[in-house]
Design an enzyme around this catalytic site. Structure first.
Site, PDB file in Angstrom:
ATOM      1  N   SER A   1       0.857  -1.186   0.000  1.00 53.63           N
ATOM      2  CA  SER A   1       0.000   0.000   0.000  1.00 53.63           C
ATOM      3  C   SER A   1       0.890   1.232   0.000  1.00 53.63           C
ATOM      4  O   SER A   1       2.068   1.166   0.393  1.00 53.63           O
ATOM      5  CB  SER A   1      -0.909  -0.005   1.231  1.00 53.63           C
ATOM      6  OG  SER A   1      -1.545   1.238   1.410  1.00 53.63           O
TER       7      SER A   1
ATOM      8  N   TYR B   1      -2.137  -0.235  10.497  1.00 51.26           N
ATOM      9  CA  TYR B   1      -2.176  -0.674   9.105  1.00 51.26           C
ATOM     10  C   TYR B   1      -0.866  -0.307   8.402  1.00 51.26           C
ATOM     11  O   TYR B   1      -0.307  -1.113   7.658  1.00 51.26           O
ATOM     12  CB  TYR B   1      -3.364  -0.035   8.388  1.00 51.26           C
ATOM     13  CG  TYR B   1      -3.489  -0.445   6.938  1.00 51.26           C
ATOM     14  CD1 TYR B   1      -3.859  -1.739   6.600  1.00 51.26           C
ATOM     15  CD2 TYR B   1      -3.229   0.461   5.914  1.00 51.26           C
ATOM     16  CE1 TYR B   1      -3.974  -2.128   5.262  1.00 51.26           C
ATOM     17  CE2 TYR B   1      -3.342   0.076   4.580  1.00 51.26           C
ATOM     18  CZ  TYR B   1      -3.710  -1.206   4.263  1.00 51.26           C
ATOM     19  OH  TYR B   1      -3.819  -1.582   2.946  1.00 51.26           O
TER      20      TYR B   1
END
Length: 602
Positions: free
Chosen positions: A456, A469
């Site tokens: 990501s 995250y």
């Protein structure tokens, strides 16, 4: 409160667990035996009220996702999970068992490894060939592909020449599937095979409508092999202990007769084909690997097949990036994973899609001929090797592993509990590690392979409200970078893909978690601005998953992978911000940082 078998079971298993068994802190003021209900609810990702209703018998129809979440939270092993399914719904217990119907036990494979004088293979309930020895592979070398006996009989032109008593073989196949259907009428694989063959073969449709039932037992067969001639064999079928929906099938010949002599010629063909395949791949013949190499014996050619050109003819000289490959994609039920699978399938490659619930896999993927759907939760480390073996059994190899399974967790660090953080890392990081470990032996044996890890933009830049995250995706990037150097001697490459926000279901509750306890002091701060943004931005994100999947496929098909693949204008903008920040940080303290070494250091 009314006691129920389900409630009694959940309560007993909850009380048998200690907090430290699931990563929770032990406290001296604990008044209950084992875990509290609210702790199980937290670990399972559901509300406390819902879990209480389960234990009290007030909730009788939990979804498959809930059942699997409870099983993980209570650390249930395979037999206990099967028992849980039976308590919830007997029909769902059949579904749980089906996920194991395609896995052949290592003990059976080892037993058959030394069985070199007779063709032997293992069948699933829909007559899928799950595993076979080299003799069986050589026996069926005229079929393409030889993956399902019923399809070989009804849909492959070679079937009518191979089965000299074709009508008898056809009736036997249909009656066998009908018998399996009686045991498990909701089996999706049986339904898939029946629907496919009913459309492709009027003879199959007519026989299926007769409802004849005849399980395989023992009978004679007359076969004609294109190279070794006529074979009159005795067919025997045995139920496999531990997998009652599987059958071990053995073809035997009368001793010293013409068929026994033909079997000797067949064995020589199998040995020659295996040696040829090993020379092409440059591998050694390892012990206990007859299933993998039987796929190579089958075609008498190397595993990688040239794609067909537009005119239907095989090109004499294909570029390396047009060779058919096998992709294993985790988290492929929706979003980017499903789009990568569709793109890969559209290019003519073989695809393995790993999903928690096969029934929720996209229909267009499940019904494709060169797609294998495997039931897999990557956080179940014990189930990962079996899924990888199923892929190798079906396609002979794994060329590209796409570690896509993952989810999000938003919230201020102070709000996130250890259990919530560990649950995230179990999926995003340790699931990736377990998948990679399981696939690497396959890639090392073949001397090639590509690892594609879906990271990501949060994997190179920390953002408020995304700390856990970000940490998980930083870990993915670090693992991938290290693997790219670590695995280079084996011809294996590793790449981390770092997309921006994509217009998928990622911000849905099924993919994104938030802390159970919200701290009001963070309201209005950047952490909660991010948290609140997630509730309004779903399905309005910038990135197109179809375009992202297309570029991932294009890059992964190249001879050499980049270490990082940055996707999306938002990712590129944030990457420039990050690089500028690094330049500023380095410039501010460069001289003093360089002066921290020993004065006498070289």
């Amino acid at each position: 409160m009314t006691a129920t078998p389900l409630g009694d079971f959940l309560r007993a298993r909850r009380e048998a667990l200690k907090p430290q068994d699931v990563g929770l802190p032990e406290t001296s003021r604990r008044r209950v035996k084992g875990l509290r209900r609210e702790e199980v609810a937290l670990l399972a990702g559901m509300s406390i009220d819902y879990y209480v209703r389960l234990e009290q018998g007030r909730e009788s129809s939990p979804s498959p996702q809930v059942v699997e979440a409870v099983a993980r939270a209570l650390c249930l092993d395979a037999p206990a999970t099967a028992h849980l399914w039976r308590l919830v719904r007997p029909a769902e217990a059949r579904t749980w068992r089906r996920a194991r119907d395609t896995t052949v036990s290592p003990q059976l494979l080892q037993f058959m490894d030394g069985w070199s004088t007779s063709p032997a293979f293992v069948l699933g309930p829909a007559l899928d060939i799950l595993a076979w020895n080299p003799m069986a592979a050589a026996l069926h070398e005229g079929f393409g592909p030889a993956d399902n006996l019923a399809r070989m009989v009804f849909a492959d032109p070679a079937g009518r020449e191979f089965y000299q008593e074709w009508e008898r073989a056809a009736h036997s196949c249909v009656a066998e599937i009908r018998a399996a259907y009686g045991h498990d009428p909701d089996n999706p694989r049986i339904a898939e095979v029946v629907a496919d063959l009913s459309e492709r073969s009027p003879e199959f449709a007519e026989l299926w409508a007769r409802h004849d039932v005849k399980p395989k037992t023992q009978e004679g067969k007359h076969l004609r092999h294109p190279h070794v001639g006529d074979l009159h064999i005795l067919f025997s079928a045995f139920t496999v202990n531990g997998a009652p929906h599987q059958q071990l099938v053995v073809y035997q010949a009368e001793p010293a007769g013409p068929t026994a002599q033909a079997f000797e010629r067949l064995r020589a063909r199998a040995d020659d084909a295996l040696a040829r395949a090993l020379r092409v791949s440059g591998a050694r013949a390892p012990q206990g690997s007859w299933v993998r190499h039987s796929q190579e014996v089958l075609s008498l050619q190397p595993r990688h097949r040239p794609r067909q050109s537009g005119g239907g003819q095989t090109k004499a000289t294909e570029r390396k990036d047009t060779v058919m490959t096998t992709w294993f994609i985790t988290g492929a039920s929706r979003g980017l994973g499903a789009q990568i699978a569709r793109t890969t399938l559209g290019k003519g490659d073989d695809v393995v899609i790993a999903v928690r619930d096969p029934a929720r896999a996209p229909e267009d993927l499940r019904k494709a001929d060169n797609v294998l759907t495997v039931a897999l939760d990557v956080t179940d480390s014990a189930a990962v090797p079996a899924a990888v073996q199923a892929a190798v059994d079906r396609f002979g190899t794994i060329d590209v592993l796409v570690n896509n399974a993952g989810r999000g967790l938003l919230g201020a660090l102070e709000e996130i509990t250890d259990a919530e953080a560990r649950s995230l890392f179990d999926l995003n990081v340790f699931g990736l590690i377990d998948m990679t470990r399981a696939v690497l032996p396959v890639m090392r044996r073949q001397g090639s392979g590509k690892l594609v890890h879906i990271g990501s933009r949060s994997g190179f830049e920390g953002e408020p409200g995304v700390s856990m995250y970000c940490a998980s995706k930083f870990a993915v990037a670090g693992i991938s970078e290290s693997l790219s150097k670590e695995l280079a001697p084996f011809g294996i490459q590793s790449m981390v893909v770092e997309p921006g926000v994509l217009r998928t279901d990622f911000l849905d509750a099924g993919s994104l978690s938030v802390p159970a306890g919200r701290i009001a002091d963070y309201d209005g701060t950047p952490a909660h601005v991010t948290l609140d943004w997630a509730g309004t931005a779903n399905h309005t994100q910038l990135g197109d998953p179809v375009k992202n999947a297309a570029l991932i496929y294009e890059v992964a098909s190249q001879e050499t992978l980049p270490t990082h693949l940055y996707l999306g204008p938002d990712t590129l903008d944030r990457l420039r911000v990050k690089l500028d920040q690094i330049d500023r940080d380095v410039a501010s303290w460069r001289e003093k940082s360089a002066a921290t070494a020993y004065d006498d250091a070289a």
